[in-house]
Every structure is written in C-alpha cells, then in structure tokens.
Write an enzyme that holds these catalytic residues in place. Structure first.
Site, PDB file in Angstrom:
ATOM      1  N   ASN A   1       0.866  -1.175   0.000  1.00 57.15           N
ATOM      2  CA  ASN A   1       0.000   0.000   0.000  1.00 57.15           C
ATOM      3  C   ASN A   1       0.902   1.224   0.000  1.00 57.15           C
ATOM      4  OD1 ASN A   1      -1.834   2.058   0.477  1.00 57.15           O
ATOM      5  ND2 ASN A   1      -2.889   1.003   2.139  1.00 57.15           N
TER       6      ASN A   1
ATOM      7  N   ARG B   1      -2.131  -1.775  -3.963  1.00 54.73           N
ATOM      8  CA  ARG B   1      -3.202  -0.780  -3.988  1.00 54.73           C
ATOM      9  C   ARG B   1      -2.895   0.193  -5.125  1.00 54.73           C
ATOM     10  NH1 ARG B   1      -3.441   4.590  -0.542  1.00 54.73           N
ATOM     11  NH2 ARG B   1      -5.448   5.416  -1.202  1.00 54.73           N
TER      12      ARG B   1
ATOM     13  N   GLU C   1      -6.611  -1.846   4.809  1.00 61.37           N
ATOM     14  CA  GLU C   1      -6.584  -1.933   3.351  1.00 61.37           C
ATOM     15  C   GLU C   1      -5.715  -3.085   2.872  1.00 61.37           C
ATOM     16  OE1 GLU C   1      -7.163   2.713   2.036  1.00 61.37           O
ATOM     17  OE2 GLU C   1      -5.294   2.131   3.017  1.00 61.37           O
TER      18      GLU C   1
ATOM     19  N   ARG D   1      -5.056  18.798   1.146  1.00 60.59           N
ATOM     20  CA  ARG D   1      -5.913  19.003  -0.019  1.00 60.59           C
ATOM     21  C   ARG D   1      -7.146  19.819   0.360  1.00 60.59           C
ATOM     22  NH1 ARG D   1      -6.371  12.873  -1.800  1.00 60.59           N
ATOM     23  NH2 ARG D   1      -4.971  12.482  -0.039  1.00 60.59           N
TER      24      ARG D   1
ATOM     25  N   HIS E   1     -10.668   5.448  -2.002  1.00 62.51           N
ATOM     26  CA  HIS E   1     -10.652   4.749  -0.712  1.00 62.51           C
ATOM     27  C   HIS E   1     -11.509   3.487  -0.752  1.00 62.51           C
ATOM     28  CE1 HIS E   1      -9.530   8.807   1.294  1.00 62.51           C
ATOM     29  NE2 HIS E   1      -8.449   8.039   1.228  1.00 62.51           N
TER      30      HIS E   1
END
Length: 398
Positions: free
Chosen positions: A7, A91, A374, A239, A179
C-alpha cells in the site's frame, strides 16, 4: 499460499503478509511500514499479535523504491524461511473506467494505468513505482492490481454525473470515488460484527491524511464524496476538497498562477495545513492553543458533517455512521465535533464510550468506530483472483 500486500503512498509504504486459510479468508502473519520516505526512511514491522519484529532507521543509497523493496524482501525471506510469496497485491489508486476488478499487472496494464496519472498526480506514480521495481527485483513474481475506484464502479447517473457537456462524460469525466479498498474492508467487517448491520443505511467516514465518505447499503456504494479525482469532497490534510471552480479560474487569470502552481496549492498547500498555517497533522492541531488551529479543526468538522448530511439525503435517511482512518479511529475530539453538528439527525454520543459503539442508547443513529485494514482487503482480492485463475486445489499448493 503467502501473499504480500503493498500500500504505497507519497511518503510511506505499508505492507502486510498474509497466509491463505480458506476461500475468502486470509490470516495475517505480519505487517509493517516504511515511513519518512521524503527525508530518512524508517522501517518497522510487527507480527500478527502486535509484537515488534523490527524498528530502525534505514541508510539506503538514494532511498529508491527498489532499494526499499529489496530491504523488505530480504527481511521477509529471513522471516518466512521455506515459505514462498506466490503473489504481490498492490493498492492502485485509480483504475479509470476500464479496471473495475483485480488484474494481473502486465507491462501493458501498467502502461495503461500510467496514463491515468493526470487524474491522480500524487497517488498514481506512487502506486506504480513498486510494481516496476518488483518487476526488476523478482521478474517471475505475479503482481496483481487492486483498485481504490473499483468499489464505486456501480455508481450511475445522477450520482456519477457532472453538469458539463455530455461529450466530456463520454470521454470518462465522471465521479469515480476513492478509498474503495478501505470501504470494502469496512463493509466486510460490519457483516462480521452483526448480520443486521450491512442492511442499514450507512455512511462511512474515512478520515486520515486523505478524507472521503461513502454511503452504502448491503455493502454496495450508493454515493461518495471524492469524484473524478481524489481532490474532491471534504477538507483534508493538505488538499482543499471541493472548492468553487471559479476560484481556480481567478487564481489563473487574476493572480497569475500557472496550472502547476494551482495544482500544488490545491493538493499540497491547502486543507488543514493551509487554513491553520501550522501543520497538516490533526494531532499537532489538537495539541495547539493557537486559534488558527481551532479554526482549521472547526472547518474540518463542518466539512465532514455537511457531507454526512448530503449522503444521508442520497440514502433517504441514515441508520449507521462509521468512523475509520487515522483521525476517524483515534481523534475523539474531532468525532465529537462532527456529531454535535448532526444532533438534528438524531445523532447522540455517549461521552463514556471511546471505541466500538459510540452512540447513546436513545440515539436514532448508531455510531461506531471500525478500524480499517486496506492491506487485508488487498490480500483477500489477490487470494480470490488466484483461486479463480487456478482453482482452489492448485492455488492452495502454489
């Protein structure tokens, strides 16, 4: 069958090592992290029980992705002994319209994914770097891409559509969402916690360095806050989240900013960092007495609570609110600030609770904290992909 899940982020590389147990089930063996890649990398690893296996700074020439992965492979070879890694799952942040399920990362596929970099300039290069490096280090090792956008691939108009000329939608400009691996894991976990939970009208708030929210029912995405890019939606660490498109025009036409300068401003200089002028780290802001830190936290809570209300509108109500991600799982003060703004929806927290179920007994909305993973979602996808390609008996003996 040992699967390595990678990831990759812009400044970190997480990994997990899993052993396939039965169909749809993988057992964690260890997990770890390369952190501080922009300065001095540090490597840490833990076994499945949380016992520390390694924690030390690394002195690597050039700090290249290849050097980091070679360090990881050396570590894993020592720990795994005679057991072999049969596949690596990655990922991949953006799969576009073409890649909506796990795929073998051939050179042709990698080139196609590289063309999506303008849509995910921070994340796509970081996702593909380890793929290319491993192709050099272990040419025969199967690599499988698992996509953050895939969970949202069922989105359809009007949710997926922007109010722009139709020809641009036909070019692929639509809401993709991100996500997805985290949301897939949460959907799976809800079913494990209770068979009744997946059917509820659910909003999941993935709050970390990157932040997004997802509305789901029965483990299927109904709406999400991130859109064509991972810049859309709620305020994040650096962001901006959604802004008036006219601001971008103003920055270019009146302030004289170039396209690259606008991109840097919106991706790297905004969010918590830009509003506070102090830090992008929520932990630093929560510990600060500076009023600018409080202002950034307040705007963050407002941004997330407004998004939750909008997603509840898509669902026609809300029955379950789930917090996950670094901020969502650990920052109780932020969760409380978000939920206070949702009192009108019937959200009521029990102040004595700090994990698992957070809601009061008379709350109309059940509120939970569910830790995401994840890397495990990646490992499950890789295992199922291998089983479907070879058959259970062959996959088990691979």
């Amino acid at each position: 069958m040992i699967v390595l899940a990678l990831n990759a982020g812009s400044s970190s590389l997480k990994f997990g090592v899993f052993k396939a147990a039965t169909k749809r089930k993988v057992e964690p063996l260890m997990r770890g992290l390369f952190d501080g890649l922009a300065v001095t990398p540090r490597f840490s690893a833990q076994d499945a029980a949380g016992r520390l296996l390694a924690d030390a700074p690394l002195r690597l020439p050039g700090q290249s992705t290849g050097a980091l992965l070679q360090e990881l492979l050396n570590f894993l070879d020592t720990r795994l002994g005679s057991e072999q890694i049969v596949a690596v799952g990655h990922r991949i942040v953006h799969g576009g319209s073409r890649f909506i399920s796990p795929v073998h990362l051939t050179s042709e596929v990698v080139d196609a994914l590289d063309k999506l970099t303008p849509i995910a300039p921070l994340h796509q290069p970081a996702s593909l770097g380890p793929v290319r490096a491993l192709s050099e280090l272990r040419p025969g090792l199967m690599q499988i891409g698992c996509f953050d956008t895939a969970f949202h691939s069922t989105l359809a108009p009007p949710v997926s559509r922007y109010a722009i000329p139709r020809e641009y939608e036909e070019m692929g400009i639509k809401r993709y969402g991100f996500h997805g691996l985290s949301y897939e894991f949460i959907a799976h976990q809800l079913g494990r916690i209770s068979p009744e939970l997946p059917a509820k009208k659910t909003v999941v708030a993935h709050l970390g360095s990157g932040c997004s929210l997802c509305a789901m029912v029965d483990g299927k995405c109904q709406d999400t806050t991130m859109g064509f890019t991972a810049l859309d939606g709620v305020m994040m660490a650096t962001r901006s989240g959604a802004v008036d498109p006219g601001i971008i025009l103003y920055l270019q036409k009146t302030c004289g900013l170039s396209i690259d300068e606008v991109e840097t401003l919106l991706y790297r200089r905004s969010g918590l960092l830009g509003v506070s002028g102090i830090s992008a780290d929520m932990r630093v802001l929560l510990a600060s007495s500076d009023p600018r830190a409080a202002a950034a936290i307040d705007l963050f809570a407002f941004s997330v609570s407004r998004a939750i209300a909008a997603l509840a509108n898509t669902l026609g109500g809300i029955e379950l609110l789930v917090f996950t991600g670094g901020i969502g799982e650990h920052a109780a003060q932020v969760r409380n600030a978000i939920c206070r703004r949702l009192d009108w929806l019937g959200v009521k927290l029990d102040p004595s609770k700090s994990h698992d179920v957070l809601s009061d007994s008379d709350s109309k909305v059940e509120v939970r904290v569910v830790a995401t993973n994840e890397e495990m979602a990646i490992a499950r996808q890789v295992h199922l992909t291998l089983e479907s390609a070879t058959g259970p008996s062959e996959a088990a003996s691979a």
